[in-house]
Design an enzyme around this catalytic site. Structure first.
Site, short mmCIF file in Angstrom:
data_model
loop_
_atom_site.label_atom_id
_atom_site.label_comp_id
_atom_site.label_asym_id
_atom_site.label_seq_id
_atom_site.Cartn_x
_atom_site.Cartn_y
_atom_site.Cartn_z
N LYS A 79 1.18 -1.10 -0.17
CA LYS A 79 -0.50 -0.02 -0.07
C LYS A 79 0.95 1.37 -0.18
O LYS A 79 1.57 1.13 0.75
CB LYS A 79 -0.92 0.06 1.28
CG LYS A 79 -1.78 0.95 1.73
CD LYS A 79 -3.10 1.25 2.50
CE LYS A 79 -4.14 2.32 2.82
NZ LYS A 79 -4.47 2.18 3.36
N SER A 154 -9.81 2.67 2.78
CA SER A 154 -8.26 3.79 1.87
C SER A 154 -8.02 2.54 1.31
O SER A 154 -7.33 2.84 0.50
CB SER A 154 -8.02 4.58 2.69
OG SER A 154 -7.15 3.76 3.93
N SER A 178 -10.28 0.46 7.08
CA SER A 178 -8.80 0.22 5.42
C SER A 178 -8.03 -1.49 5.52
O SER A 178 -8.09 -1.25 4.10
CB SER A 178 -8.25 1.67 6.00
OG SER A 178 -8.81 2.56 5.94
#
Length: 504
Positions: A79, A154, A178
């Site tokens: 990420k 997210s 997330s």
């Protein structure tokens, strides 16, 4: 390519050890898959130029007889909130466009040391602010189950990469759900470890008392294998726990037998009634509970009266901490700098932050700064912290009588892109069931529980355990996973239609 990319990380690791597949072959297969479908999925913001070279080095070390860690040679997606030395680290924001970090995040460094091969950096909501990945400054990610729908947020990029078979493993971060909410809408597995159980050093901070790094995978065992690599004490992180953790992979393997479900007490929160969830989500949750009960678990109704205030408290605490953390992006030290002829430092800072931050980031900075301002601190931020304590007490009372708490991982299945982008409150409510774990610091796992009967999209069930009891989640999650996969006749992701045969 097709056979290799559909292997779980555990299966691929075994083939690498036996010599049936080389790391270079596995890495190239995943890079080819990214080239094939990521134009539609947009899971990645940057793909590594060094992945195959790294994989060949792993192959050479194995050929030379070196005793390598279990996951050595397995590809990994990262990420973009985690800094890396060899790829840009932007947190999906224009204000950090092209930024190259001088060091690796601890979890990235540990992954490299274990022989994992970073494939690239995945898309996310800017600075991890969002529940759909639509707030990325570089465009949204699409759900591999239906390319017109969101992949969660997210960390939608990491979840979509795993669901689309672009990577067998991914790293994510979870501030209010997330990791777990994207897992719910993409049919993947996501784990938020106990706060402090995995280092946050090198994770670009959103809300420091809530952020936690964790694994995104296709199976519970794969999550345990990755958690074993990235977890443990880190002296660089002042909030890192010194706890001696058991092997989470071993816990998952133990749980797969199903025996751990006999006598297990599973708490169901009565303040989260079915009518608060999409019918397909509620039915899938009840069906999963019935499966647990049939395997010998006891379903116990519990009360957590302060959970209903969790979203309100979270959206005061998070913006307050975010406004402080994001103050460092000031146009002076690093990142974007907009020039203002004859302007002061304050003028340059103002213009730069206006150009570099997206609307959701600006919204939360303004809200957080207001909540921390003189005259309002006690009324807002201070009160939210008191609610946080009440939620922690709710968990303590609940865990005195049950082993785990079960909830749907999110209220709905994946909604359509653009459906909620202009309705922040509706977007925030997607984290209704995941936020309490972050406020209390307890671990949570989301595993696929099936497809919603009303739209055919993936649904997840979430389990929560007391702090430090992450291994319990792996045992329970793996036990239910084994029962469900057997009932389905194979992994849920085998049914994903959008990318069947390649990109749409």
């Amino acid at each position: 390519m097709g056979d290799i990319i559909r292997l779980t990380a555990a299966e691929l690791a075994e083939k690498l050890r036996s010599g049936d597949v080389s790391s270079a072959e596995a890495t190239q297969a995943h890079l080819d898959r990214i080239a094939q479908v990521d134009g539609d999925v947009h899971a990645f913001l940057h793909v590594s130029d060094h992945a195959v070279e790294t994989a060949r080095d792993i192959d050479a070390r194995r050929l030379a007889g070196e005793d390598l860690p279990e996951l050595a040679g397995v590809p990994l997606a990262v990420k973009d909130v985690l800094v890396t030395t060899d790829m840009p680290s932007t947190s999906a924001s224009k204000i950090l466009e092209g930024y190259m970090s001088p060091y690796d995040a601890t979890v990235v460094a540990r992954a490299r040391a274990a022989g994992l091969v970073p494939l690239g950096k995945t898309n996310m909501d800017e600075f991890a602010m969002g529940s759909s990945t639509e707030h990325s400054a570089y465009g949204p990610t699409h759900n591999p189950w239906d390319l017109d729908r969101i992949p969660g947020g997210s960390g939608g990029g990491s979840a979509a990469a795993v669901a689309a078979f672009e990577a067998p493993l991914a790293l994510g971060s979870d501030t209010g759900g997330s990791i777990r909410q994207p897992a719910h809408v993409t049919g993947t597995v996501g784990v938020k470890p106990t706060y402090g159980g995995v280092s946050r050093y090198g994770a670009i901070a959103l809300a420091s008392s809530l952020d936690q790094v964790g694994p995104v995978t296709r199976t519970v065992l794969d999550a345990g294998l990755l958690h074993d690599v990235i977890g443990g004490h880190d002296p660089h992180d002042a909030t890192s726990l010194t706890t001696e953790w058991p092997s989470f992979a071993a816990a998952a393997r133990e749980g797969a037998s199903g025996e751990v479900l006999r006598g297990l007490r599973v708490g169901v929160v009565k303040e989260l009634p079915d009518d608060g969830f999409q019918p397909g989500v509620a039915r899938s949750f009840r069906d999963a509970l019935a499966t647990l009960e049939a395997a010998g678990a006891e379903i116990v109704e519990i009360s957590a009266p302060n959970f209903e205030y969790a979203v309100a408290a979270y959206y005061l605490i998070l913006p307050a901490e975010a406004s402080s953390n994001l103050a460092k992006f000031d146009s002076v030290r690093f990142g974007l700098r907009s020039e203002v002829a004859g302007g002061t430092v304050e003028d340059v800072m103002s213009v730069t932050r206006d150009a570099g931050f997206g609307p959701e980031v600006k919204r939360r900075i303004i809200l957080g700064t207001y909540a921390l301002s003189a005259g309002y601190y006690d009324a807002y931020y201070g009160s939210a912290q008191k609610v946080r304590t009440l939620i922690q007490q709710d968990f303590a009372r609940a865990f005195a009588g049950v082993d785990v708490i079960a909830t749907p991982s999110a209220p709905t299945t994946a909604f359509r892109l653009g459906e909620k982008i202009d309705d922040p409150l509706s977007m925030y409510l997607n984290d209704l069931t995941t936020i309490p774990a972050n406020l209390a610091g307890v671990p949570g796992i989301s595993i696929p529980s099936g497809l919603a009967h009303d739209d055919g999209l993936p649904v997840g069930i979430q389990f929560l355990a007391p702090a430090h009891e992450d291994a319990r989640l792996y045992r329970v999650g793996a036990a239910l996973e084994a029962l469900l996969v057997d009932a389905w006749g194979g992994p849920l992701l085998d049914r994903a239609p959008a990318l069947e045969g390649g990109a749409r």
